[in-house]
Every structure is written in C-alpha cells, then in structure tokens.
Design a protein around this motif. Structure first.
Motif, short mmCIF file in Angstrom:
data_model
loop_
_atom_site.label_atom_id
_atom_site.label_comp_id
_atom_site.label_asym_id
_atom_site.label_seq_id
_atom_site.Cartn_x
_atom_site.Cartn_y
_atom_site.Cartn_z
N UNK A 271 40.01 33.41 -19.63
CA UNK A 271 40.71 32.67 -20.68
C UNK A 271 42.10 32.22 -20.21
N UNK A 272 42.47 31.02 -20.58
CA UNK A 272 43.78 30.48 -20.24
C UNK A 272 44.47 30.01 -21.51
N UNK A 273 45.79 30.04 -21.51
CA UNK A 273 46.53 29.59 -22.69
C UNK A 273 46.33 28.09 -22.91
N UNK A 274 46.32 27.35 -21.82
CA UNK A 274 46.10 25.91 -21.84
C UNK A 274 45.28 25.55 -20.61
N UNK A 275 44.52 24.46 -20.65
CA UNK A 275 43.82 24.04 -19.44
C UNK A 275 44.82 23.85 -18.30
N UNK A 276 44.63 24.52 -17.16
CA UNK A 276 45.61 24.44 -16.08
C UNK A 276 45.58 23.09 -15.38
N UNK A 277 46.72 22.72 -14.82
CA UNK A 277 46.82 21.47 -14.07
C UNK A 277 45.94 21.50 -12.83
N UNK A 278 45.88 22.65 -12.18
CA UNK A 278 45.07 22.82 -10.98
C UNK A 278 44.10 23.96 -11.21
#
Length: 340
Positions: A271-278
């Motif tokens: 899980x990530x807080x926001x979709x990562x840039x990379x």
C-alpha cells in the motif's frame, strides 16, 4: 551527533558530559548499522530478478518485468476495462459533488447502523441550504450527456451497452430532478442508486473479464520469456492505495501464475499513500529490504524462529515483546504506567 539534552527545561543541567559521550558512542552503532544496511540495499536493487512490478491505475494496471537487466512495461488490459468502470462511476461522481451539502443526520432506515455518524458528519461539511453544488453538478451532467449521445459509437458488447445506457439515463434524470427543485437529499439519491445495483454489477463483470484476459495473456508470454528455471523465484510487487490493497484484483490474477510454494512470500501487496512517481524504484527499493531481511533473519536468529519470522516479515520485531508486556505490565523491574 548530540541526541540527548536538546529539549531540557531551563535550569536542567542534563546528563554529565561523560554519560552523554557514552550514550552518543552507543547511538553511533545504530547510525553505522543503518548506513551499511542502506548501502547493501542500494547494491541489491541492481541484482533483483525476476520481478514483476504492478502499479494499479485506472487502466487496469501498468506491468513492468525486470529480468536480465532489462525492463519491459505494458498496460495489458483492453479499453473495455476503463470504459465499463467509467460509466459505473457516474453515481460516485454525482455523490462526490453533492455529499458536502447533504443532511449530516443518518436516515432511520434498514441498514442505517452500517454508517459511521462521525464519518458522515465530516463529509457533510457544508450548509445544506446553500447551492454551491449546482454549477459542478450541471457540468458533470454535460459530461454524462455527451457520453450518452455517443455511447452507440463505442461499440460495446450488447449487455454492457444496455447496462451503461440505463446508468447514464437514470443518472441524468436524477441530476435534472435535483437542478429543477434546487435541492439534494440522501433519500432521493439512494432511491436513484438502488435501481442501478444490477447494472453497475454488469459493468463490473465486463471490466473484470477484460482485466483477466489482458493480464493472463501477458503473464503467459512473460512466463515463457523468463523460463522454467527462473520463474519459481519470481517476486511480484503490487503497488496500490490502501483502499484497494486487500484482495487487490491484480494480485488475485497473478497468484494463479506463481509457484504455489513461494506465492505467499513472493507476492507482495504494497500500500502507498499516493501512486508513486517512479513505481518500479519504489517496488524494488522495498523488495530489496524484504530480500536482505529474509537472509539476515535466519543468520541473526538461527536458534529463534519467532524472532527470525518477525525480522523477515511485516510484523515489527518488537511486536511480541510489547504485546507480552501489555498483557503482564508488572513483569521485570521497569517502571510501568497505564494509558490516560
């Protein structure tokens, strides 16, 4: 580095200088450990393979294969996935506009106990008597109407086209009624959405089939490319926001292609807080931690499998000690206190 004494009250001399030097010397062990740990992780990232990284997105997922120092990235799912979900999202789009203006009181109806009154009160944060919702709702209605007029040209499957037509027609009718009476309320919204349950379900089924077909075709090709010798060691990292991280749709499909002996440990939902840039770097950086911890755990705790499992898994290494002390707070000779 000086980690002690920085927040002393006025007049507090703090620990003696000798004690401060001793404690800082001890802290230096962890500082150096972390530096060496990070150096190993940075090197290990370049050796991880084979790995599939999946970034969940509105198109069904961006898949990247890392193998033999090469990366291949693909969106394997057809447009049907996004088309079916896009139309099914119409009620959610309407709710996102009107929710702040709804009455924050929970309606007295069957199923009302499922709602969290505090959550509802926080979302319904605007005066129900104001009309700030009208312009954005009209704009969204224009978007829905444009899609409705051109729906036939999208060449959707008959069942999907019929369900989508009903979703759009009933959504436009609801919006029109709200704008004519210049008010929105929970009762009328739920009356509108309850009639769409089956049609939304139809769209979800078509989206699911499109995703299954696209992902299975890609994984079949990649399995042949990686080969039977390397495929059992495959790691898969699926990145998603928290709301889609449990029983993630991509993970469900991928698991069927993995070696059953390693799938539980090698399929990682992250899980990530926001979709990562990379997303590929984020996935490999986390995977490097996991892999090096797997090896270190058995070497550091060869005689204690409980601690080894904690170090090599998502459980915090101190979790069991904390649980034990909370269950028996007076064990040992440390000072204990109860929460206030």
């Amino acid at each position: 580095m000086t980690l002690l004494g920085s927040a002393r009250a006025s007049g507090d001399p703090g620990p003696p200088a000798q004690q401060l030097r001793a404690r800082n010397a001890i802290f230096a062990i962890d500082t150096d450990t972390r530096a060496h740990y990070d150096a190993l992780r940075a090197e290990l990232i370049r050796h991880l393979a084979p790995v599939i990284v999946v970034q969940n997105d509105y198109r069904g997922g961006r898949y990247t294969l890392v193998h033999n120092a090469e990366h291949e990235s693909v969106h394997p799912v057809s447009d049907v996935f996004e088309l079916a979900k896009s139309i099914a999202h119409a009620p959610l789009g309407i709710h996102s506009i009107i929710a702040p203006y709804l009455n924050p009181r929970i309606p007295d109806r069957p199923g009302s106990a499922r709602r969290d009154p505090h959550d509802l009160a926080m979302v319904a944060f605007k005066d129900p008597g104001t009309t700030g919702w009208q312009a954005p709702l009209q704009s969204f209605a224009d978007t829905l109407a444009t899609a409705r007029r051109q729906l036939g040209d999208a060449h959707l499957a008959p069942e999907l086209a019929a369900a989508s037509t009903r979703i759009l027609d009933r959504s436009l009718a609801f919006v029109d009624a709200c704008l004519r009476r210049r008010s929105v309320d929970t009762t009328s919204f739920e009356s509108y959405t309850s009639r769409l349950t089956d049609d939304i379900g139809t769209n979800i089924q078509h989206a699911a089939q499109a995703q299954i077909e696209g992902v299975e075709a890609l994984l079949t090709r990649w399995r042949e490319r990686v080969g039977p010798a390397d495929w059992p060691g495959l790691y898969v990292v699926v990145l998603s926001i928290w709301t889609t991280s449990a029983l993630n749709q991509n993970s469900i499909i991928i698991r069927r292609f993995m070696d059953p002996a390693t799938a539980d440990s090698h399929l990682i939902d992250l899980p990530t807080a926001q979709p990562p840039t990379d997303p590929v770097f984020v996935a490999l950086d986390n995977l490097a931690r996991i892999v090096q911890d797997n090896v270190a755990a058995e070497a550091v705790f060869p005689a204690d499998h409980t601690l080894a499992n904690a170090l090599k898994g998502p459980e915090d290494l101190m979790a069991q000690a904390i649980l034990s002390r909370l269950a028996c707070p007076h064990r040992g000779n440390t000072t204990t206190s109860t929460p206030r």
